[in-house]
Design an enzyme around this catalytic site. Structure first.
Site, short mmCIF file in Angstrom:
data_model
loop_
_atom_site.label_atom_id
_atom_site.label_comp_id
_atom_site.label_asym_id
_atom_site.label_seq_id
_atom_site.Cartn_x
_atom_site.Cartn_y
_atom_site.Cartn_z
N HIS A 1 -14.14 -0.01 0.02
CA HIS A 1 -13.93 1.42 -0.25
C HIS A 1 -12.67 1.70 -1.06
CE1 HIS A 1 -10.85 2.49 2.92
NE2 HIS A 1 -11.21 1.29 3.32
N GLN B 1 -5.10 -3.74 -2.04
CA GLN B 1 -4.58 -2.77 -3.00
C GLN B 1 -4.61 -3.30 -4.43
OE1 GLN B 1 -3.26 0.44 -2.72
NE2 GLN B 1 -4.00 0.49 -0.62
N ASN C 1 0.81 -1.22 0.00
CA ASN C 1 0.00 0.00 0.00
C ASN C 1 0.84 1.27 0.00
OD1 ASN C 1 0.71 -1.02 2.57
ND2 ASN C 1 -0.62 0.45 3.55
N CYS D 1 -2.74 4.10 8.21
CA CYS D 1 -2.77 3.37 9.48
C CYS D 1 -1.79 3.99 10.47
CB CYS D 1 -2.40 1.91 9.29
SG CYS D 1 -3.08 1.20 7.80
C1 LIG Z 1 -6.63 -0.20 3.26
C2 LIG Z 1 -5.93 -1.47 3.43
C3 LIG Z 1 -6.32 -2.38 4.41
C4 LIG Z 1 -7.45 -2.08 5.37
O1 LIG Z 1 -8.70 -2.09 4.79
P1 LIG Z 1 -9.89 -1.26 5.48
O2 LIG Z 1 -11.12 -1.80 4.87
O3 LIG Z 1 -9.64 0.18 5.14
O4 LIG Z 1 -9.77 -1.50 6.94
C5 LIG Z 1 -5.67 -3.57 4.52
N1 LIG Z 1 -4.62 -3.87 3.69
C6 LIG Z 1 -4.22 -3.03 2.73
C7 LIG Z 1 -3.09 -3.45 1.84
C8 LIG Z 1 -4.85 -1.81 2.56
O5 LIG Z 1 -4.42 -0.98 1.61
#
Ligand SMILES: *Cc1c(COP(=O)(O)O)cnc(C)c1O
Length: 251
Positions: A55, A33, A5, A179
């Protein structure tokens, strides 16, 4: 992770799957991702479980899915009811499920054209930054990266100041992962790929979406050039460098 990410690197998932399968190890990949951005074939890649979030693909928040290969047993992680074949108690979020399915359908239907467009803009940004901004280090692989990911370290400046000034120009970016926003620790990903702490602190992650244009990419790089120059003008580190005559190609 199928794709990182922060720096966008696409991992050798098929090879990992092959090794895991050969040794009888269950293989789960976080494809949040990667899903709808890179081709994924759970059969070919020997993926046993794969997770996706709504999302990140223009679907609703608060919904995601976990693919589980037929025959793979997992323990229930929400207890109390027999829903989802006893894997996840609680009433299903039907609106979320429909929204996620529709978002996936739309994103998969034009994946190739959409990601080709994103790659073109991504590469344009990367090429312009490398050509026009000195002491900028591209993080992650040049081509084996997510179509919408750009990540650079700008030496001698602070990522946070960069973000604030970009925000003032109406540009939303990030210095790492959401995060860890609010934390002052440098990104563990950037440290893991060998960046020094101070270089990792000067990092910027730019994520493109399906609506971004080449004109916006140019506005971004023009703004970035100006901001980086401004911040370096104020940076004692950079001034020392210039004095020490180590800087040969500052514009
Ligand atoms: C955004 C993301 C998450 C978390 O997903 P959410 O639905 O936003 O909690 C987990 N892993 C990766 C690689 C992400 O980019």
């Amino acid at each position: 992770m199928f794709a990182n990410n922060e720096i966008g690197t696409i991992e050798p998932v098929a090879q990992i799957g092959q090794i895991a399968r050969k040794h009888g190890v269950l293989f789960h990949t976080d494809a949040v991702q990667a899903y709808t951005q890179v081709p994924i074939d759970v059969e070919e890649m020997n993926i046993d479980m794969l997770s996706v979030s709504g999302h990140k693909i223009y679907g609703p928040k608060g919904i995601g899915f976990l693919y589980i290969r037929k025959g793979v047993k997992i323990r229930s992680f929400v207890h109390g009811g027999a829903q989802e074949r006893r894997r996840r108690a609680g009433t299903e979020n039907v609106a979320g499920i429909i929204g996620l399915a529709r978002a996936a359908e739309l994103a998969l239907s034009d994946r190739e054209e959409r990601t080709a467009r994103e790659k073109e803009i991504r590469d344009h940004i990367i090429e312009r930054i490398e050509r026009e901004i000195p002491f900028a280090i591209l993080n992650g692989d040049r081509t084996n990266r997510l179509p919408g990911n750009v990540n650079f370290s700008f030496q001698y400046i602070e990522g946070e100041s960069l973000l604030i000034l970009l925000d003032g120009k109406g540009i939303c970016a990030s210095s790492g992962s959401a995060c860890t926003s609010g934390s002052l620790d440098p990104s563990h990903v950037l440290l893991a790929i060998g960046l020094a702490h101070e270089t990792a602190h000067g990092s910027l992650r730019i994520t493109l979406g399906m609506h971004n244009t080449l004109e916006q990419a140019d506005y971004l790089v023009d703004s970035l050039k100006e901001i980086v120059r401004h911040l370096r003008d104020m940076s004692p580190l950079y001034a020392d460098m210039v004095k020490a005559d180590m800087v040969k190609k500052v514009s």
